[in-house]
Write an enzyme that holds these catalytic residues in place. Structure first.
Site, PDB file in Angstrom:
ATOM      1  N   ASN A  18     125.075 104.646 -65.883  1.00  0.00           N
ATOM      2  CA  ASN A  18     124.717 105.570 -64.815  1.00  0.00           C
ATOM      3  C   ASN A  18     123.446 105.045 -64.149  1.00  0.00           C
ATOM      4  O   ASN A  18     122.396 104.929 -64.796  1.00  0.00           O
ATOM      5  CB  ASN A  18     124.496 106.970 -65.396  1.00  0.00           C
ATOM      6  N   ASN A  24     111.129  99.969 -56.814  1.00  0.00           N
ATOM      7  CA  ASN A  24     109.962 100.780 -57.181  1.00  0.00           C
ATOM      8  C   ASN A  24     108.645 100.085 -56.882  1.00  0.00           C
ATOM      9  O   ASN A  24     107.586 100.694 -57.010  1.00  0.00           O
ATOM     10  CB  ASN A  24     110.022 101.144 -58.671  1.00  0.00           C
ATOM     11  N   ARG A  34     107.979  86.506 -23.221  1.00  0.00           N
ATOM     12  CA  ARG A  34     107.555  87.872 -23.527  1.00  0.00           C
ATOM     13  C   ARG A  34     108.525  88.898 -22.944  1.00  0.00           C
ATOM     14  O   ARG A  34     109.413  88.546 -22.167  1.00  0.00           O
ATOM     15  CB  ARG A  34     106.130  88.088 -23.025  1.00  0.00           C
ATOM     16  N   LYS A  48     106.372  86.155 -18.737  1.00  0.00           N
ATOM     17  CA  LYS A  48     106.253  87.590 -19.028  1.00  0.00           C
ATOM     18  C   LYS A  48     106.782  88.412 -17.857  1.00  0.00           C
ATOM     19  O   LYS A  48     106.378  88.199 -16.725  1.00  0.00           O
ATOM     20  CB  LYS A  48     104.791  87.929 -19.323  1.00  0.00           C
ATOM     21  N   HIS A  68     105.504  72.537 -18.495  1.00  0.00           N
ATOM     22  CA  HIS A  68     104.390  72.498 -19.437  1.00  0.00           C
ATOM     23  C   HIS A  68     103.175  73.272 -18.927  1.00  0.00           C
ATOM     24  O   HIS A  68     102.862  73.275 -17.735  1.00  0.00           O
ATOM     25  CB  HIS A  68     103.947  71.063 -19.777  1.00  0.00           C
ATOM     26  N   TYR A 117     101.527  79.688 -16.968  1.00  0.00           N
ATOM     27  CA  TYR A 117     101.699  81.111 -17.218  1.00  0.00           C
ATOM     28  C   TYR A 117     102.389  81.713 -16.002  1.00  0.00           C
ATOM     29  O   TYR A 117     101.901  81.602 -14.877  1.00  0.00           O
ATOM     30  CB  TYR A 117     100.368  81.826 -17.447  1.00  0.00           C
ATOM     31  N   ASN A 172     110.434  74.271  -8.913  1.00  0.00           N
ATOM     32  CA  ASN A 172     109.687  73.450  -9.865  1.00  0.00           C
ATOM     33  C   ASN A 172     108.240  73.912  -9.899  1.00  0.00           C
ATOM     34  O   ASN A 172     107.548  73.917  -8.875  1.00  0.00           O
ATOM     35  CB  ASN A 172     109.741  71.973  -9.480  1.00  0.00           C
ATOM     36  N   ASN A 193      98.240  87.456 -11.838  1.00  0.00           N
ATOM     37  CA  ASN A 193      98.882  88.749 -11.606  1.00  0.00           C
ATOM     38  C   ASN A 193      97.981  89.957 -11.821  1.00  0.00           C
ATOM     39  O   ASN A 193      98.363  91.080 -11.500  1.00  0.00           O
ATOM     40  CB  ASN A 193     100.101  88.882 -12.521  1.00  0.00           C
ATOM     41  N   TYR A 194      96.765  89.767 -12.329  1.00  0.00           N
ATOM     42  CA  TYR A 194      95.941  90.900 -12.764  1.00  0.00           C
ATOM     43  C   TYR A 194      94.565  90.823 -12.139  1.00  0.00           C
ATOM     44  O   TYR A 194      93.880  89.800 -12.216  1.00  0.00           O
ATOM     45  CB  TYR A 194      95.829  90.866 -14.296  1.00  0.00           C
TER      46      TYR A 194
END
Length: 291
Positions: free
Chosen positions: A5, A63, A168, A186, A198, A201, A212, A221-222
């Site tokens: 059991n 456990n 991302r 991203k 290579h 970002y 290309n 972007n920020y």
């Protein structure tokens, strides 16, 4: 005696809570025993049955972290065996970790150190790894991903990613795309046959087909508070070490000269040069040495 059991029980919760109230500690030890509810439920006319498993691994108790590791090992072996029987090649199954929710096409090869998490779909004739992590993403057929991370994104067919690339969340990579070493993508739509070979970002961007991106190209972007969209239309060529300061659009077939920081839209078929004109100071080094 070959049957034991395992002490594992499955109850209808309402019946269980009702029966628990009837459990007594009228025994030599003066203790309450959960298995007493079995007899109580049986006497009430409830159905009581035993399940016999053919696989002892199913009964392994967890456990502590040691037992958890053992259970994970059993599950990993089971998952990996299923994929190999379906025509997937695992170069080193002991060092390959695949989610139970993963679907992998035949003739795909997975190298050691690969971790596949969550709901992942991988096509046929694809190469994953070594040392690659894929999470909740779909990967097409005949694609190669080496030493890279793909997270909550979609990758097309005949794509080459890595080594050391990072895809991302919310990115969609088209077919016949090249994402090279130390490139980060991203929340970007990346069109068919486009390349970022290579050290780039590309974030919050829409990249068309046959684009290309030269080495060191950046979508800026920020602004410290908000993020903005960069659009690079079909056939555009972005020179090395260029900054595209969003929001900005580079038109179809346009060129951006190497070393440019682009802050205004570039019309289609135009050449954008956004850098100071070079000035050479003759004999400057000789004067420094004299000082």
């Amino acid at each position: 005696m070959t049957e034991i059991n395992t002490g594992t029980y499955c109850f209808d919760n309402e019946a269980l809570f009702r029966a628990i109230d009837l459990v007594s500690n009228d025994n030599a030890q003066g203790e309450y025993y959960l298995p007493d509810v079995i007899e109580i439920l049986k006497n009430e006319g409830e159905t009581v049955a035993a399940y016999q498993t053919d696989n002892f691994q199913e009964t392994l108790g967890v456990n502590d972290r040691v037992a958890l590791s053992q259970a994970e090992q059993f599950m990993k072996e089971r998952i990996n065996k299923r994929h190999m029987q379906n025509g997937v090649t695992l170069i080193d199954p002991m060092n390959t970790y695949i989610s139970p929710d993963a679907v992998i096409g035949s003739d795909t090869v997975i190298y050691p150190g690969t971790v596949i998490k969550g709901e992942v779909q991988i096509g046929e004739d694809t190469i994953i790894g070594p040392h690659t992590e894929i999470m909740n993403s779909s990967i097409g057929s005949r694609t190669v991903i080496k030493q890279s991370v793909v997270n909550h994104s979609k990758v097309g067919n005949d794509v080459n990613i890595g080594p050391f690339a990072h895809i991302r969340p919310d990115s969609v990579i088209g077919n016949e795309v090249k994402i090279g070493n130390f490139v980060e993508i991203k929340k970007t739509q990346f069109g068919d046959r486009s390349k970022a070979s290579h050290l780039s970002y590309v974030g919050d961007a829409e990249v068309g087909t046959d684009v290309n991106l030269g080495c060191g190209s950046i979508t800026v972007n920020y602004d410290g508070k908000n993020k903005y969209l960069t659009k690079i239309e079909d056939g555009a060529f972005i020179g090395c070490n260029s900054n595209l300061v969003a929001p900005v659009t580079v038109g179809e077939g346009a060129y951006v000269a190497a070393g440019s920081t682009v802050t205004e839209d570039v019309p289609g078929k135009a050449l954008a040069i956004a850098r100071a004109r070079q000035v050479n100071k003759d004999d400057y080094v000789k004067n420094i040495h004299k000082k």
